[in-house]
Design an enzyme around this catalytic site. Structure first.
Site, mmCIF file in Angstrom:
data_model
loop_
_atom_site.group_PDB
_atom_site.id
_atom_site.type_symbol
_atom_site.label_atom_id
_atom_site.label_comp_id
_atom_site.label_asym_id
_atom_site.label_seq_id
_atom_site.Cartn_x
_atom_site.Cartn_y
_atom_site.Cartn_z
ATOM 1 N N ASP A 38 -14.476 -82.279 -39.336
ATOM 2 C CA ASP A 38 -15.761 -81.696 -39.728
ATOM 3 C C ASP A 38 -16.140 -80.650 -38.677
ATOM 4 O O ASP A 38 -15.665 -80.689 -37.539
ATOM 5 C CB ASP A 38 -16.849 -82.785 -39.798
ATOM 6 N N ARG A 145 -29.093 -72.989 -58.031
ATOM 7 C CA ARG A 145 -27.838 -73.298 -57.320
ATOM 8 C C ARG A 145 -26.772 -72.286 -57.750
ATOM 9 O O ARG A 145 -25.631 -72.650 -58.007
ATOM 10 C CB ARG A 145 -27.363 -74.725 -57.645
ATOM 11 N N TYR A 148 -23.653 -71.816 -55.307
ATOM 12 C CA TYR A 148 -23.012 -73.146 -55.218
ATOM 13 C C TYR A 148 -22.279 -73.465 -56.523
ATOM 14 O O TYR A 148 -21.122 -73.883 -56.530
ATOM 15 C CB TYR A 148 -24.094 -74.183 -54.921
ATOM 16 N N LYS A 152 -18.231 -74.134 -57.192
ATOM 17 C CA LYS A 152 -17.721 -75.400 -57.711
ATOM 18 C C LYS A 152 -16.931 -75.177 -59.008
ATOM 19 O O LYS A 152 -15.964 -75.889 -59.288
ATOM 20 C CB LYS A 152 -18.870 -76.395 -57.908
ATOM 21 N N PRO A 184 -26.910 -87.855 -46.867
ATOM 22 C CA PRO A 184 -27.895 -87.290 -45.926
ATOM 23 C C PRO A 184 -28.289 -85.854 -46.274
ATOM 24 O O PRO A 184 -29.452 -85.472 -46.147
ATOM 25 C CB PRO A 184 -27.169 -87.348 -44.578
ATOM 26 N N SER A 185 -27.319 -85.063 -46.756
ATOM 27 C CA SER A 185 -27.668 -83.661 -47.030
ATOM 28 C C SER A 185 -28.543 -83.544 -48.287
ATOM 29 O O SER A 185 -29.419 -82.686 -48.358
ATOM 30 C CB SER A 185 -26.427 -82.783 -47.138
ATOM 31 N N ARG A 189 -32.235 -81.960 -48.311
ATOM 32 C CA ARG A 189 -32.669 -80.905 -49.239
ATOM 33 C C ARG A 189 -33.952 -81.310 -49.949
ATOM 34 O O ARG A 189 -34.818 -80.481 -50.207
ATOM 35 C CB ARG A 189 -31.556 -80.580 -50.249
HETATM 36 N N1 LIG Z 1 -24.518 -85.214 -52.528
HETATM 37 C C1 LIG Z 1 -24.533 -84.741 -53.756
HETATM 38 O O1 LIG Z 1 -25.493 -84.951 -54.499
HETATM 39 C C2 LIG Z 1 -23.367 -83.950 -54.292
HETATM 40 C C3 LIG Z 1 -23.329 -83.630 -55.653
HETATM 41 C C4 LIG Z 1 -22.249 -82.902 -56.150
HETATM 42 C C5 LIG Z 1 -21.245 -82.501 -55.296
HETATM 43 N N2 LIG Z 1 -21.326 -82.819 -53.982
HETATM 44 C C6 LIG Z 1 -20.244 -82.360 -53.103
HETATM 45 O O2 LIG Z 1 -19.728 -83.468 -52.395
HETATM 46 C C7 LIG Z 1 -19.279 -83.045 -51.119
HETATM 47 C C8 LIG Z 1 -19.948 -83.865 -50.037
HETATM 48 O O3 LIG Z 1 -21.331 -83.722 -50.141
HETATM 49 P P1 LIG Z 1 -22.327 -84.632 -49.297
HETATM 50 O O4 LIG Z 1 -23.665 -84.440 -49.927
HETATM 51 O O5 LIG Z 1 -21.788 -85.973 -49.167
HETATM 52 O O6 LIG Z 1 -22.249 -84.025 -47.814
HETATM 53 P P2 LIG Z 1 -22.724 -82.623 -47.166
HETATM 54 O O7 LIG Z 1 -23.344 -81.717 -48.141
HETATM 55 O O8 LIG Z 1 -23.473 -83.013 -45.971
HETATM 56 O O9 LIG Z 1 -21.402 -81.857 -46.725
HETATM 57 C C9 LIG Z 1 -20.251 -82.443 -46.341
HETATM 58 C C10 LIG Z 1 -19.824 -82.045 -44.937
HETATM 59 O O10 LIG Z 1 -19.350 -80.706 -44.908
HETATM 60 C C11 LIG Z 1 -19.468 -80.293 -43.574
HETATM 61 N N3 LIG Z 1 -19.327 -78.856 -43.432
HETATM 62 C C12 LIG Z 1 -20.213 -77.872 -43.767
HETATM 63 N N4 LIG Z 1 -19.715 -76.678 -43.409
HETATM 64 C C13 LIG Z 1 -18.487 -76.908 -42.867
HETATM 65 C C14 LIG Z 1 -17.490 -76.072 -42.312
HETATM 66 N N5 LIG Z 1 -17.645 -74.745 -42.238
HETATM 67 N N6 LIG Z 1 -16.343 -76.634 -41.844
HETATM 68 C C15 LIG Z 1 -16.167 -77.976 -41.904
HETATM 69 N N7 LIG Z 1 -17.088 -78.828 -42.402
HETATM 70 C C16 LIG Z 1 -18.228 -78.287 -42.880
HETATM 71 C C17 LIG Z 1 -20.857 -80.804 -43.151
HETATM 72 O O11 LIG Z 1 -20.970 -80.860 -41.733
HETATM 73 C C18 LIG Z 1 -20.898 -82.156 -43.822
HETATM 74 O O12 LIG Z 1 -20.521 -83.203 -42.943
HETATM 75 C C19 LIG Z 1 -19.571 -81.559 -51.044
HETATM 76 O O13 LIG Z 1 -18.429 -80.838 -51.460
HETATM 77 C C20 LIG Z 1 -20.688 -81.386 -52.048
HETATM 78 O O14 LIG Z 1 -20.759 -80.066 -52.557
HETATM 79 C C21 LIG Z 1 -22.350 -83.532 -53.451
#
Ligand SMILES: NC(=O)c1ccc[n+]([C@@H]2O[C@H](COP(=O)([O-])OP(=O)(O)OC[C@H]3O[C@@H](n4cnc5c(N)ncnc54)[C@H](O)[C@@H]3O)[C@@H](O)[C@H]2O)c1
Length: 253
Positions: A38, A145, A148, A152, A184-185, A189
């Protein structure tokens, strides 16, 4: 313990928090050797000392760092691309820089990690590549979004392209498309008002409004996404490739 990933080596990006972290923990519980990476060194340290897990700071926008770490890690059986950022806003709020940054972190990173790790997988006889897409860009759009959602959608498309090109070489490539998951993210948000379109004047109200849009009456848990990642990483999914798997509790129905 079933050890469904015993003997497998897995490389994960974006592993410090949320879905990535839950997956690193689940992969290790199932017997995998995990390289959890990360950009957030402080949060990543939370995985230090976990049996079977090695951590390394990696910014997925840095092509040299990706090549370097792929060289030092060697061939892996599983590549799990999780790292992402969420740009908030419509097309009118999205500058060229916002667009480029969204694609650099979310999509070009996948292109680069696959180019770095796929040759080793091919040499060692196969592997499973898992990317994280989203319901946004796949099953539905996402209000405010724009960038984003575009990234995706690209991930879902490149997943199919990779799957088809290497289908005869024992390489499988799938993507996971979560709906809102309590990470957490997502909570950050909600706190920042980025879900104002869901309604509510406070984070609690916005969370309730968002929850009310779900047929199951709740959001997903990170472990529920990690469970699918374990399945796609394991040989149990040996006849599954090129797919986008929704994990959204029926949100897109
Ligand atoms: N949480 C949701 O509701 C949700 C819904 C749909 C998709 N997703 C996708 O699931 C995945 C994880 O999401 P989440 O919400 O668990 O965590 P998150 O959004 O916090 O992101 C995951 C991790 O990516 C890391 N990151 C950001 N920029 C980076 C970089 N340049 N290099 C390396 N690491 C980097 C962050 O530090 C974080 O630990 C993401 O791809 C997100 O788009 C999440």
């Amino acid at each position: 313990m079933s050890r469904r990933l015993q003997g497998k080596k897995a490389f994960i990006t974006g592993a410090a928090l949320g879905i990535g972290r839950a997956s690193a923990e689940a992969f290790a519980r199932e017997g995998a050797t995990v390289i959890a990476t990360d950009v957030d060194a402080e949060a990543l340290a939370g995985l230090d000392g976990l049996d079977g897990v090695t951590t390394a700071v990696l910014d997925v926008t840095n092509p040299n760092a990706i090549k370097e770490i792929a060289g030092s890690v060697g061939p892996v059986d599983v590549l799990f691309n999780v790292a992402a950022i969420v740009h908030h806003g419509s097309v009118l709020d999205c500058s060229d820089d916002d667009w480029d940054m969204s694609f650099a972190v979310n999509a070009k990173s996948v292109h680069r990690t696959v180019r770095a790790f796929l040759p080793g997988m091919l040499e060692s006889g196969g592997g499973s590549i898992i990317n994280v897409a989203s319901t946004h860009g796949l099953a539905r759009g996402g209000v405010n979004r724009y960038a984003y959602t575009a990234t995706k959608g690209a991930i879902a498309a490149l997943t199919r392209a990779i799957a088809l090109d290497f289908v005869r070489q024992n390489i499988r490539c799938n993507c996971i498309a979560p709906g809102p998951i309590l990470s957490p993210s997502l909570l950050a948000r909600l706190e920042s008002g980025a879900f104002a379109e869901a309604g509510g004047s406070s984070a609690e109200e916005a969370l309730q409004q968002l929850t009310d849009t779900h047929p199951m009456g709740r959001l997903g848990e990170t472990g529920e996404v990690a469970a699918l990642a374990v399945f796609l990483a394991s040989d149990e999914s040996s006849f599954i490739t090129g797919t986008a798997q929704l994990v959204d509790g029926g949100w897109s129905l």
